[in-house]
Design a protein around this motif. Structure first.
Motif, mmCIF file in Angstrom:
data_model
loop_
_atom_site.group_PDB
_atom_site.id
_atom_site.type_symbol
_atom_site.label_atom_id
_atom_site.label_comp_id
_atom_site.label_asym_id
_atom_site.label_seq_id
_atom_site.Cartn_x
_atom_site.Cartn_y
_atom_site.Cartn_z
ATOM 1 N N ALA A 1 -64.962 -40.367 -20.279
ATOM 2 C CA ALA A 1 -66.362 -39.930 -20.282
ATOM 3 C C ALA A 1 -67.296 -41.101 -19.984
ATOM 4 O O ALA A 1 -68.372 -40.928 -19.427
ATOM 5 N N GLU B 1 -71.218 -22.817 -26.095
ATOM 6 C CA GLU B 1 -71.712 -21.667 -25.317
ATOM 7 C C GLU B 1 -71.488 -20.368 -26.085
ATOM 8 O O GLU B 1 -72.238 -19.412 -25.937
ATOM 9 N N THR C 1 -67.190 -26.666 -25.322
ATOM 10 C CA THR C 1 -66.863 -25.239 -25.282
ATOM 11 C C THR C 1 -65.491 -25.037 -24.657
ATOM 12 O O THR C 1 -64.663 -24.275 -25.166
ATOM 13 N N GLN C 2 -65.267 -25.765 -23.543
ATOM 14 C CA GLN C 2 -63.962 -25.643 -22.896
ATOM 15 C C GLN C 2 -62.839 -26.161 -23.790
ATOM 16 O O GLN C 2 -61.717 -25.688 -23.731
ATOM 17 N N ARG C 3 -63.154 -27.146 -24.606
ATOM 18 C CA ARG C 3 -62.120 -27.685 -25.503
ATOM 19 C C ARG C 3 -61.655 -26.608 -26.484
ATOM 20 O O ARG C 3 -60.533 -26.640 -26.951
ATOM 21 N N ARG D 1 -74.684 -27.040 -18.445
ATOM 22 C CA ARG D 1 -73.406 -27.053 -19.173
ATOM 23 C C ARG D 1 -73.167 -28.463 -19.746
ATOM 24 O O ARG D 1 -72.763 -28.617 -20.887
ATOM 25 N N GLN D 2 -73.455 -29.483 -18.942
ATOM 26 C CA GLN D 2 -73.269 -30.864 -19.416
ATOM 27 C C GLN D 2 -74.265 -31.199 -20.529
ATOM 28 O O GLN D 2 -73.937 -31.897 -21.477
ATOM 29 N N HIS E 1 -73.038 -29.698 -23.646
ATOM 30 C CA HIS E 1 -71.895 -30.490 -24.105
ATOM 31 C C HIS E 1 -72.370 -31.744 -24.840
ATOM 32 O O HIS E 1 -71.927 -32.045 -25.944
ATOM 33 N N LYS E 2 -73.321 -32.423 -24.226
ATOM 34 C CA LYS E 2 -73.832 -33.666 -24.828
ATOM 35 C C LYS E 2 -74.503 -33.398 -26.165
ATOM 36 O O LYS E 2 -74.406 -34.188 -27.092
ATOM 37 N N THR F 1 -65.791 -29.591 -21.462
ATOM 38 C CA THR F 1 -66.932 -29.641 -22.390
ATOM 39 C C THR F 1 -66.437 -29.197 -23.766
ATOM 40 O O THR F 1 -65.321 -28.696 -23.894
#
Lengths: 749, 64
Positions: free
Chosen positions: A611, A687, A637-639, A677-678, A681-682, A635
């Protein structure tokens, strides 16, 4: 907790923070290197000269004659060469703006002090006393001052120095006056410095006090007492403390100055710096002096503040931390004002380096963990610092992502693979490939997808942690007490600490034992292995990783902090919410150790460095070779969705007929730009939470609108956090324009 | 972004006006004027406020 705090308070007394540097202790004058050297290092020759002058009395003489005992104790002598102090002192003199002493306007003191002997020791004592405006009389047997100096230095050198230092001071000098009996003197105190072989008037040294003789009011020092010429001067300068104590209190018990230090310096951590030789003859140029000064380590027992990220960030030693934490945990006021260290307590990475590098093994990290627990127990720790990760832990252990399974047809297993929460979150591929490998070698290998309890440990939540550990123990028993195979060094550490009954092995050690052939790299790139901090006491693992990397064709270059000095990538303690700027600094320091790509074997180190744009491999990338892995880091959410997918994929590949998993369809369809989305994430906004908020707004009608843009705004508190969404409905979907969240809650009627 | 713009409560169709709103964080209670529906009390807090003053207060309370 109270007991732990008390133990730490006791332990902290052994801290060597205030011990002098080696050179300062060995120096007859105890020149404070922490005062002198920073001035030299910044080119402040005049300021450095002042320090030197105030310490040695006669700089011209001392810089010529000093026998440099500091050189025998300087730790640099073990690495390259001791600091050339005499050259630095001469440079300070040469480049100082003003060599003259200060003139002090003090009221005269009505005390008469006699000094017997006008050698360097007597003159030193006379100088100090005269500058304090005592009435000083020096008796000298011969017809000149200087004593032994006449034998070792050209008179123009020492006489000029003596004259300069006495330029503002007055004293009575009686040359050609031999004192034969002290009884003939009527003074408040006497300093006897009659030199080597000089008369001692039958006095005997009194071991109870510095420079004390057995006769009240009479002190002795210098070459008379077997000291060399430099020590003799130091005696004269320092004797005035004993003399003044006697004058004020009548006691002769001035403590002797310490000439030893307890500090220890780890020479492993000193980097080589070439010693400097003067460019021009005997004296350093200014550049020489600056360079040589910069070689000085300014030794003190400060391994903790030098190497511990937390202590270095706050600039606080364990003692100060202990004090601040204590008033934070036990505040003096009812409303808890002055709880200064809440954030500091939550900033510890729990890496354990502090204890490892402290010669007294003061375990500040453990103390901070205990304090964290105490704060949490009292409800005084802000929930926001760990809330996200505790929820993440809950998710890991939930039905959607967690499982504990034996392969079909087995009622117990030899091994259980425990990949930990983040490996599959980063990329399910890592876990699937590893498990496939393990199953091929040992078909009875079981699997636990779950959390090791670290987030609860780091949050200081003892109850939650105990529950997590109990669940793991139960799972392990249900699988027939197999050997646990760890992919994550933090999990391994947690098991060692809280589940010592479970035998464990690292995935990479086992793979190496079972035989792996890492896909070779022909280009032989130079890389550095970044040891995760949790492997500091795992030398075998560190070795295996290097073996695998070398087998794959990499050449390895060591890092300053590795092996038993491995430092945290910033993940430990999950401190980034409590102290984002600290976490950023830690990452920056870790990735800039050198410019090589890193190989690491903790997925958190890997993802954090990635990152931060540092080229980095996980060791599994090396073992299994390249794959069509998405180049973008997932991100948050994806994790989570990765973990759901991981469970699904594992079930379908390894437990075929049980692969009926309900894939939860999202209730609403969100449209989110990659930039947004980023941002989410930050800011650690899931989401899925955004979906919940929009769903709430739409179903209850509780939303507001800006007519001009048509954008809707709405909010919902989920758990403790309040989330805001800005969106626009579009063909049955929702175009998310923005989202943000806050910790304080809105008191709505 | 949403500065000085008319904001309408979707339920009551009324324009939001600044009104006293109470907040709570870490056991401390405080209030400030926030855009609020005069009828149902639906509120609006722009991101600037959340990231600015609110984040500041949150941090102060955490460090208190």
């Amino acid at each position: 907790m109270v007991l732990e705090m008390e133990k730490f308070k006791e332990k902290i007394k052994t801290c060597l923070q205030n011990e002098p540097a080696f050179c300062t202790a060995a120096c007859p004058f105890h020149l404070d290197i922490h005062d002198f050297m920073p001035k030299m290092q910044r080119g402040g020759f005049n300021a450095a000269y002042r320090t030197y002058l105030n310490t040695v009395g006669f700089p011209g003489i001392v810089s010529e004659l000093c026998h440099e005992p500091c050189k025998n104790v300087c730790p640099r002598r073990l690495k390259d060469e001791a600091i050339a102090m005499k050259h630095l002192e001469k440079a300070a003199i040469k480049y100082a703006r003003d060599l003259n002493p200060n003139s002090y306007n003090l009221a005269p003191k009505n005390k008469k002090i006699a000094i017997i002997g006008a050698g360097i020791s007597g003159l030193g004592c006379a100088l100090r006393l005269a500058s304090k405006k005592y009435n000083v009389t020096v008796f000298e047997r011969t017809d000149r001052i200087g004593g032994h100096l006449w034998d070792v230095l050209p008179p123009e050198v020492f006489l000029a120095d003596i004259e300069r230092q006495f330029m503002h001071e007055k004293y009575t000098l009686n040359l050609n006056t031999e004192i034969t009996s002290l009884d003939e003197l009527d003074f408040d105190a006497i300093y006897v410095a009659t030199g080597k072989g000089g008369t001692d008037f039958g006095l005997k040294p009194d071991p109870e006090g510095a420079f004390a003789s057995d006769k009240p009011g009479v002190f002795m020092g210098g070459e008379l007492c077997g000291r060399n010429i430099i020590e003799a001067l130091a005696d004269g300068l320092q004797a005035i403390n004993a003399i003044e104590r006697y004058i004020k209190t009548g006691n002769m018990n001035q403590p002797k100055a310490k000439d030893k230090t307890e500090i220890l310096i780890n020479t492993d951590l000193i980097s080589y710096m070439k010693p400097v030789l003067p460019d021009e003859g005997e004296v350093f140029t200014q550049e020489n002096a600056l360079y040589e000064a910069k070689r000085c380590l300014r030794c003190s027992c400060d391994a903790c503040v030098r190497h511990c990220d937390l202590m270095s960030y706050y600039g606080k030693y364990p003692k100060r931390i202990g004090e601040e934490v204590e008033i934070t945990v036990n505040p003096g006021t009812l409303d808890g004002n002055g709880t200064v260290a809440t954030r500091l307590i939550s900033t510890c990475n729990q890496c354990g380096l502090c204890k490892g590098i402290c010669p007294q093994e003061i375990d500040t990290g453990d103390f901070l963990l205990q304090s964290h627990r105490a704060m949490r127990g009292k409800g005084a720790m802000p929930w926001a610092f760990h809330d996200f990760w505790l929820q993440d832990m809950e998710f890991t252990n939930s039905e959607a992502a967690g499982m504990c399974k034996l392969p079909k047809g087995f009622d117990k297993s030899r091994y259980v693979f425990f990949p930990g929460c983040q490996l599959g979150a980063s990329d399910p591929w890592y876990v699937i490939e590893s498990y496939r490998f393990l199953r091929e070698k040992n078909p009875d290998t079981a699997l636990i997808l779950g959390c090791c309890g670290a987030p609860a440990e780091w949050a200081g939540d003892e109850q939650l942690h105990e529950a997590a550990v109990a669940k793991l123990r139960e799972d392990w028993i249900s699988l027939g007490k197999p050997i646990a195979v760890f992919a994550c060094p933090t999990c391994r550490q947690m098991f060692r600490k809280y589940l010592p009954e479970i035998e464990g092995i690292f995935l990479y050690n086992l793979m190496s034992e079972l035989g792996i052939k890492p896909s070779p790299r022909v280009n032989g790139d130079t890389v550095s292995v970044f040891d995760p901090c949790t492997t500091r006491e795992e030398p075998e693992l560190q070795h295996v990783i290097r073996e695998i990397a070398e087998k794959a064709g990499f050449s390895l270059e060591p890092l300053p902090y590795e092996g038993k000095y491995a430092k945290c990538c910033s993940w430990g303690g999950q401190v980034s919410i409590a102290n984002p700027s600290f976490a950023r600094e830690v990452v920056k320091a870790r990735i800039s150790q050198n410019s090589n790509p890193y190989i690491t074997y903790c997925i958190n180190c890997r993802d954090i460095f990635d990152a931060a744009k540092k080229p980095v491999y996980h060791i599994l990338d090396i073992i299994f070779g390249s794959h069509d892995k998405d180049q973008m880091l997932p991100t948050i959410t994806q994790r989570r969705s990765n973990r759901i997918n991981l469970k699904h994929k594992l079930l379908s590949e390894f437990w075929r007929d049980e692969a009926i998993m309900e894939q939860k369809e999202s209730r609403i369809k969100l449209l989110i730009t990659p930039e947004l989305r980023q941002k989410l994430h930050k800011e650690m906004i899931l989401e899925t939470d955004i979906e919940t908020v929009i769903e709430h707004c739409e179903s209850t009608g509780r939303k507001v609108q800006i007519p001009e843009s048509g954008h809707f705004f709405g909010h919902l508190q989920i758990g403790k956090m309040t989330y805001w969404v800005e969106y626009l409905p579009e063909d049955g979907k929702f175009n998310l324009i923005n989202a943000y969240c806050h910790r304080m809650s809105i008191e709505e009627a | 972004m949403a500065d000085n713009k008319v904001i309408i409560c979707c339920k009551c169709k009324k324009e939001l006006i600044p009104k006293k709103v109470y907040f709570k964080y870490l056991g401390h209670s405080f209030f400030t004027d926030i855009l609020k529906c005069p009828d149902c009390g639906e509120v609006f807090i722009p991101e600037e406020l959340v990231k600015g003053r609110m984040a500041e207060v949150e941090m102060q309370l955490e460090d208190k």
